[in-house]
Design an enzyme around this catalytic site. Structure first.
Site, PDB file in Angstrom:
ATOM      1  N   GLY A 116     -28.310 -72.988  24.813  1.00  0.00           N
ATOM      2  CA  GLY A 116     -28.000 -72.360  23.529  1.00  0.00           C
ATOM      3  C   GLY A 116     -26.980 -71.241  23.690  1.00  0.00           C
ATOM      4  N   ASP A 139     -27.158 -67.085  24.318  1.00  0.00           N
ATOM      5  CA  ASP A 139     -26.936 -66.532  25.667  1.00  0.00           C
ATOM      6  C   ASP A 139     -25.555 -66.979  26.147  1.00  0.00           C
ATOM      7  OD1 ASP A 139     -29.611 -65.321  26.101  1.00  0.00           O
ATOM      8  OD2 ASP A 139     -30.254 -67.380  25.815  1.00  0.00           O
ATOM      9  N   MET A 148     -37.741 -70.963  29.360  1.00  0.00           N
ATOM     10  CA  MET A 148     -38.805 -70.140  29.942  1.00  0.00           C
ATOM     11  C   MET A 148     -40.034 -70.202  29.036  1.00  0.00           C
ATOM     12  SD  MET A 148     -36.979 -67.017  31.922  1.00  0.00           S
ATOM     13  CE  MET A 148     -36.777 -65.937  30.546  1.00  0.00           C
ATOM     14  N   GLY A 149     -40.120 -71.232  28.208  1.00  0.00           N
ATOM     15  CA  GLY A 149     -41.280 -71.385  27.337  1.00  0.00           C
ATOM     16  C   GLY A 149     -41.218 -70.465  26.133  1.00  0.00           C
ATOM     17  N   MET A 166     -32.517 -66.723  16.596  1.00  0.00           N
ATOM     18  CA  MET A 166     -33.873 -67.016  17.087  1.00  0.00           C
ATOM     19  C   MET A 166     -33.968 -66.663  18.567  1.00  0.00           C
ATOM     20  SD  MET A 166     -34.979 -70.471  15.174  1.00  0.00           S
ATOM     21  CE  MET A 166     -34.917 -70.551  13.384  1.00  0.00           C
ATOM     22  N   SER A 167     -35.088 -66.062  18.944  1.00  0.00           N
ATOM     23  CA  SER A 167     -35.304 -65.647  20.329  1.00  0.00           C
ATOM     24  C   SER A 167     -36.793 -65.510  20.572  1.00  0.00           C
ATOM     25  CB  SER A 167     -34.608 -64.295  20.571  1.00  0.00           C
ATOM     26  OG  SER A 167     -35.108 -63.693  21.743  1.00  0.00           O
ATOM     27  N   ARG A 179     -38.054 -63.285  22.198  1.00  0.00           N
ATOM     28  CA  ARG A 179     -38.378 -61.852  22.189  1.00  0.00           C
ATOM     29  C   ARG A 179     -38.514 -61.296  20.768  1.00  0.00           C
ATOM     30  NH1 ARG A 179     -34.984 -61.945  27.133  1.00  0.00           N
ATOM     31  NH2 ARG A 179     -36.249 -61.176  28.869  1.00  0.00           N
ATOM     32  N   HIS A 196     -35.203 -73.676  20.492  1.00  0.00           N
ATOM     33  CA  HIS A 196     -35.420 -74.567  21.644  1.00  0.00           C
ATOM     34  C   HIS A 196     -35.572 -76.012  21.170  1.00  0.00           C
ATOM     35  CE1 HIS A 196     -37.207 -70.772  23.499  1.00  0.00           C
ATOM     36  NE2 HIS A 196     -36.305 -71.119  24.388  1.00  0.00           N
ATOM     37  N   HIS A 199     -39.424 -71.870  20.384  1.00  0.00           N
ATOM     38  CA  HIS A 199     -39.248 -71.678  18.944  1.00  0.00           C
ATOM     39  C   HIS A 199     -38.297 -72.756  18.443  1.00  0.00           C
ATOM     40  CE1 HIS A 199     -35.427 -69.966  20.130  1.00  0.00           C
ATOM     41  NE2 HIS A 199     -36.055 -69.045  20.856  1.00  0.00           N
TER      42      HIS A 199
HETATM   43  O1  PAF Z   1     -32.249 -69.129  28.881  1.00  0.00           O
HETATM   44  C1  PAF Z   1     -33.323 -69.195  29.514  1.00  0.00           C
HETATM   45  O2  PAF Z   1     -34.380 -69.419  28.951  1.00  0.00           O
HETATM   46  C2  PAF Z   1     -33.308 -68.973  31.019  1.00  0.00           C
HETATM   47  O3  PAF Z   1     -32.377 -68.015  31.381  1.00  0.00           O
HETATM   48  C3  PAF Z   1     -33.101 -70.284  31.813  1.00  0.00           C
HETATM   49  C4  PAF Z   1     -31.737 -70.896  31.535  1.00  0.00           C
HETATM   50  C5  PAF Z   1     -34.184 -71.275  31.470  1.00  0.00           C
HETATM   51  C6  PAF Z   1     -33.161 -69.987  33.313  1.00  0.00           C
HETATM   52  O4  PAF Z   1     -34.387 -69.437  33.667  1.00  0.00           O
END
Ligand code: PAF
Length: 291
Positions: free
Chosen positions: A147, A150, A30-31, A184-185, A187, A37, A34
């Protein structure tokens, strides 16, 4: 690096790559990228000849009172962060492109979303499953990388892929952590300096539970209660701290094998999640993030 804005363009690119015998790894995001990602992207590039990163803040996975409108968005920064890496396309669909007029399909799982985050975020995993299914249909990846911070999301996607016979391999990637242990997140940027200083207590609490499990503790309910009390004392408002089956996410009462220790807690206005897998009889030092 190709920035692809529409579903037909992405589908066409994917078709051409497959016809040329290439393989595709997808990193859905979702952009607000960090280092966590970027590690997923690096892992993707070791798996396939082409790497696609999708960036889409998916409205269907946010509840009405959640942070959809204030979720951090920084496409320029994200493209800069990706520019040094092996990325062949950044897929940035619009909400209208993904959910056109008259859209009415849902993807629901019966059991996994009824635990942990799904108890309060009741529509969240349906929204995640829906958008990930759509991304898989458009990008047609051979591999998709997620990752383990989640963890429940990973299990939901693995189950969806198995149930719907989707032709994609899910690669689990270990959680990346700051030097003080905080996962890392995107948020984390919401945390005030004081809350940022407190935040590592979340992982420290999970590690303490893992240490107790490694040392022979078997009473999961007691361990969870002690963990919640430690978090409250540090200033968190725990939403859940649970010991559960790493497969089904059903709560465990007596620990007899590896258990997922998962937590969600608010610190100020920020909701943080984390997890690890604790192993009975394992040395605490050998207990690694869920993998
Ligand atoms: O983990 C995320 O960033 C989101 O839940 C995902 C997997 C991109 C789905 O929108």
């Amino acid at each position: 690096m190709n920035v692809v804005g529409t579903l037909p363009q992405m589908r066409d690119l994917s078709r051409r790559w497959h016809l040329a015998g290439e393989t595709i790894a997808l990193v859905p995001t979702m952009g607000a990228l960090h280092a966590g990602h970027l590690a997923l992207v690096a892992a993707a590039s070791r798996e396939c000849t082409r790497v696609v990163v999708s960036i889409f803040v998916n409205p269907t996975q946010f509840g009405p009172t959640e942070d959809f409108s204030r979720y951090p968005r920084d496409l320029d920064g994200d493209l800069r962060a990706l520019s040094g890496l092996k990325v062949d396309a950044v897929f940035v669909p619009s909400a209208e492109g993904m959910y056109g007029p008259g859209f009415q399909t849902s993807v629901e799982l019966a059991h996994l979303p009824r635990h942990l985050c799904g108890l309060t975020r009741t529509n969240h995993f349906g929204g995640v499953a829906l958008v990930v299914a759509k991304l898989f249909n458009v990008v047609r990846p051979d591999v998709a990388v997620f990752g383990l911070k989640d963890y429940q999301q990973v299990r939901v996607i693995e189950q969806m892929v198995a149930d719907l016979d989707q032709d994609v391999r899910i690669l689990r990637h270990p959680t990346l952590r700051e030097p003080d242990g905080l996962a890392m997140s995107s948020r984390n940027r919401y945390l005030s300096p004081a809350d940022r200083a407190t935040a590592p207590t979340l992982y420290a609490t999970l590690q303490a539970i893992a240490g107790a499990v490694a040392g022979g503790a078997t009473d999961a309910i007691r361990l969870a209660a002690d963990g919640r009390a430690r978090l409250e004392a540090a200033g968190f408002v725990p939403e859940y701290l649970a010991l559960c089956s790493p497969e089904t996410l059903d709560e465990v009462v007596t620990i007899e094998g590896p258990v997922l220790v998962a937590v969600a807690a608010r610190l100020g206005a920020t909701r943080l999640i984390d997890n690890l897998v604790a192993v009975p009889g394992g040395s605490p030092a050998a207990v690694s993030p869920a993998s």
